[in-house]
Design a protein around this motif. Structure first.
Motif, PDB file in Angstrom:
ATOM      1  N   GLY A 210       1.448  -7.152   2.776  1.00  0.00           N
ATOM      2  CA  GLY A 210       0.267  -6.732   2.636  1.00  0.00           C
ATOM      3  C   GLY A 210      -0.429  -5.901   3.853  1.00  0.00           C
ATOM      4  N   TYR A 211       0.431  -5.621   4.881  1.00  0.00           N
ATOM      5  CA  TYR A 211       0.283  -4.751   5.886  1.00  0.00           C
ATOM      6  C   TYR A 211       1.289  -3.610   5.882  1.00  0.00           C
ATOM      7  N   MET A 212       2.414  -3.893   5.495  1.00  0.00           N
ATOM      8  CA  MET A 212       3.394  -2.760   5.593  1.00  0.00           C
ATOM      9  C   MET A 212       3.197  -1.805   4.543  1.00  0.00           C
ATOM     10  N   SER A 213       3.738  -0.488   5.049  1.00  0.00           N
ATOM     11  CA  SER A 213       3.319   0.612   4.139  1.00  0.00           C
ATOM     12  C   SER A 213       4.460   0.824   3.215  1.00  0.00           C
ATOM     13  N   PRO A 214       4.360   1.475   2.342  1.00  0.00           N
ATOM     14  CA  PRO A 214       5.312   1.637   1.101  1.00  0.00           C
ATOM     15  C   PRO A 214       6.820   2.337   1.655  1.00  0.00           C
ATOM     16  N   GLU A 215       6.835   2.974   2.391  1.00  0.00           N
ATOM     17  CA  GLU A 215       8.169   3.676   2.911  1.00  0.00           C
ATOM     18  C   GLU A 215       8.856   2.582   3.901  1.00  0.00           C
ATOM     19  N   TYR A 216       8.082   1.975   4.463  1.00  0.00           N
ATOM     20  CA  TYR A 216       8.747   1.084   5.458  1.00  0.00           C
ATOM     21  C   TYR A 216       9.321  -0.197   4.869  1.00  0.00           C
ATOM     22  N   ALA A 217       8.510  -0.815   4.025  1.00  0.00           N
ATOM     23  CA  ALA A 217       8.902  -1.774   3.233  1.00  0.00           C
ATOM     24  C   ALA A 217      10.026  -1.722   2.225  1.00  0.00           C
ATOM     25  N   ILE A 218       9.951  -0.598   1.556  1.00  0.00           N
ATOM     26  CA  ILE A 218      11.073  -0.484   0.765  1.00  0.00           C
ATOM     27  C   ILE A 218      12.216   0.538   1.316  1.00  0.00           C
ATOM     28  N   ASP A 219      12.023   1.442   2.114  1.00  0.00           N
ATOM     29  CA  ASP A 219      13.344   2.116   2.636  1.00  0.00           C
ATOM     30  C   ASP A 219      13.526   2.175   4.290  1.00  0.00           C
ATOM     31  N   GLY A 220      12.675   1.250   4.838  1.00  0.00           N
ATOM     32  CA  GLY A 220      12.889   0.782   6.307  1.00  0.00           C
ATOM     33  C   GLY A 220      12.489   2.262   7.073  1.00  0.00           C
ATOM     34  N   LEU A 221      11.644   2.987   6.525  1.00  0.00           N
ATOM     35  CA  LEU A 221      11.249   4.148   7.413  1.00  0.00           C
ATOM     36  C   LEU A 221       9.860   3.833   8.194  1.00  0.00           C
ATOM     37  N   PHE A 222       9.929   3.767   9.447  1.00  0.00           N
ATOM     38  CA  PHE A 222       8.600   3.613  10.259  1.00  0.00           C
ATOM     39  C   PHE A 222       8.382   4.642  11.087  1.00  0.00           C
ATOM     40  N   SER A 223       7.001   5.171  11.277  1.00  0.00           N
ATOM     41  CA  SER A 223       6.557   5.904  12.132  1.00  0.00           C
ATOM     42  C   SER A 223       5.102   5.660  12.500  1.00  0.00           C
ATOM     43  N   ILE A 224       4.472   6.458  13.159  1.00  0.00           N
ATOM     44  CA  ILE A 224       3.045   6.307  13.643  1.00  0.00           C
ATOM     45  C   ILE A 224       2.162   6.101  12.301  1.00  0.00           C
ATOM     46  N   LYS A 225       2.695   6.944  11.544  1.00  0.00           N
ATOM     47  CA  LYS A 225       1.788   6.667   9.972  1.00  0.00           C
ATOM     48  C   LYS A 225       2.090   5.364   9.232  1.00  0.00           C
ATOM     49  N   SER A 226       3.110   4.457   9.652  1.00  0.00           N
ATOM     50  CA  SER A 226       3.168   3.255   9.080  1.00  0.00           C
ATOM     51  C   SER A 226       2.224   2.304   9.607  1.00  0.00           C
ATOM     52  N   ASP A 227       1.960   2.544  11.283  1.00  0.00           N
ATOM     53  CA  ASP A 227       0.960   1.779  11.852  1.00  0.00           C
ATOM     54  C   ASP A 227      -0.401   1.917  11.189  1.00  0.00           C
ATOM     55  N   VAL A 228      -0.577   3.375  10.816  1.00  0.00           N
ATOM     56  CA  VAL A 228      -2.071   3.971  10.444  1.00  0.00           C
ATOM     57  C   VAL A 228      -2.171   3.184   9.204  1.00  0.00           C
ATOM     58  N   PHE A 229      -1.276   2.969   8.366  1.00  0.00           N
ATOM     59  CA  PHE A 229      -1.316   2.205   6.966  1.00  0.00           C
ATOM     60  C   PHE A 229      -1.933   0.904   7.296  1.00  0.00           C
ATOM     61  N   SER A 230      -1.368   0.063   8.302  1.00  0.00           N
ATOM     62  CA  SER A 230      -1.521  -1.094   8.512  1.00  0.00           C
ATOM     63  C   SER A 230      -3.044  -1.287   9.128  1.00  0.00           C
ATOM     64  N   PHE A 231      -3.264  -0.295   9.858  1.00  0.00           N
ATOM     65  CA  PHE A 231      -4.562  -0.173  10.335  1.00  0.00           C
ATOM     66  C   PHE A 231      -5.738  -0.027   9.356  1.00  0.00           C
ATOM     67  N   GLY A 232      -5.449   0.705   8.329  1.00  0.00           N
ATOM     68  CA  GLY A 232      -6.335   1.042   6.863  1.00  0.00           C
ATOM     69  C   GLY A 232      -6.613  -0.236   6.231  1.00  0.00           C
ATOM     70  N   VAL A 233      -5.385  -1.021   6.027  1.00  0.00           N
ATOM     71  CA  VAL A 233      -5.680  -2.272   5.452  1.00  0.00           C
ATOM     72  C   VAL A 233      -6.576  -3.267   6.339  1.00  0.00           C
TER      73      VAL A 233
END
Length: 360
Positions: A210-233
């Motif tokens: 519910g909070y994880m970005s698509p690229e992280y949940a599916i491919d394990g790629l995390f970055s500052i932008k995956s935190d930004v996605f969680s913030f948006g949620v």
């Protein structure tokens, strides 16, 4: 009994970070031998207790009667001694008004504990997802919470000594102080970067559905932008008062992100606002916050703003770009399709936290 390796960690923690190292027996006494009467809650890491510490530590002294929160590593936690040390070092170096302050730690035999400042108003989720409690959180307070979280994330991503990616930003990991100011907590899944590094990848995906970005949940790629996605949620949840995961609407099967996107396209974003805010909110301000939230949850990481831009968009009247389709807004269909081809191991009693995605 403390092992040689544990003593080395204690000594380095105490010397390098000037962080008090607490004695296990004293904490056990302060918590009433970890009595449920002193228990504040429990997450994937382990239980958290509220205590008053009346003690002298191995180094330094905590003021008598100071209320603190003690987080005790559970026996079933996957976090080991080295990871624990890394977390201690990571948090101890962070100093920001919107981050929970670490006061000390305990490493003794199989016991590992973190001692934090006590947050009297608990976690954000107990307010925004509860019909009665949510009425206490008027729009000005929610707006302050959103801005505070944004500033805390900006510090982690850009202004701290290390670049920190939290990886588990969610409502239950936002704690509220006496004045309802937000403080980001629980850095057990955080990762730090040095130099010009801004992203990484892992085969061990940790976080909360519910909070994880698509690229992280599916491919394990995390970055500052995956935190930004969680913030948006989190922003959209704060505005709406309902969780992204498990969201229900009689007219469609989208989650909260899909619902917000649908309303935005129909120019009906005002319908997303929590009913309890009807008499307390500045409509134009709320609509702008919703717009920023949608920009943060866009499917592609490169389309999402950085937290420095987010803070600017929240605190000024600059023109906002048009958001693109959010990631995971057709979430339920995706999970239905993957349920027969993927295995998900869970490790948290606090909501649903996944640790590994592997094909069968």
């Amino acid at each position: 009994m403390v092992s040689v390796r544990e003593r080395d960690i204690i000594d380095s923690t105490d010397k390098d970070l000037e962080l008090p190292v607490f004695d296990f027996a004293t904490i056990a006494i302060a918590t009433g031998n970890f009595s449920d009467d002193n228990k504040l809650g429990e997450g994937g890491y382990g239980p958290v207790y509220k205590v008053k510490l009346l003690m002298t530590q191995l180094s330094g002294t905590l003021k008598d009667g100071k209320e603190v929160a003690v987080k005790r590593l559970s026996k079933t936690s996957t976090q080991g001694l080295d990871e624990f040390k890394n977390e201690v070092i990571c948090i101890a170096k962070l100093q920001h008004r919107n981050l929970v302050k670490l006061l000390g730690c305990c490493i003794e035999s199989e016991e590992k504990m973190l001692v934090y400042e006590y947050m009297p108003n608990g976690s954000l989720d107990t307010f925004i997802f509860d019909k009665k409690q949510s009425k206490l959180l008027e729009w000005s307070m929610r707006h302050n919470v959103i801005n505070g979280i944004a500033r805390g994330l900006l510090y982690l991503h850009q202004d701290s000594r290390l670049r920190i990616i939290h990886r588990d930003l969610k409502a239950s990991n936002i704690l509220l102080d006496f004045e309802m100011n937000p403080k980001i907590s629980d850095f057990g899944m955080a990762r730090s970067f040095g130099g010009n590094e801004i992203q990484g990848n892992t085969k061990r995906v940790v976080g909360t559905y519910g909070y994880m970005s698509p690229e992280y949940a599916i491919d394990g790629l995390f970055s500052i932008k995956s935190d930004v996605f969680s913030f948006g949620v989190l922003v959209l949840e704060i505005v709406n008062g309902k969780r992204n995961r498990g969201f229900f609407h009689p007219d469609h099967k989208h989650n909260l992100l899909g619902h917000a996107w649908r309303l935005y396209k129909e120019q009906k974003s005002f319908e997303l606002i929590d009913e309890s805010l009807n008499n307390t909110c500045d409509l134009s301000e709320v609509l702008r916050v919703i717009h920023v939230g949608l920009l943060c949850v866009q499917q592609a990481p490169e389309d999402r703003p950085t937290m420095s831009t987010v803070v600017l968009m929240l605190t000024s009247n600059i023109t906002l770009p048009e958001p693109k389709e959010p990631g995971f807004f057709t979430e339920r269909k995706l999970y239905d399709q993957e349920s027969s081809s993927s295995k998900v191991d869970t490790c948290s009693a606090n909501e649903i936290t996944i640790t590994l995605l592997t094909p069968r």
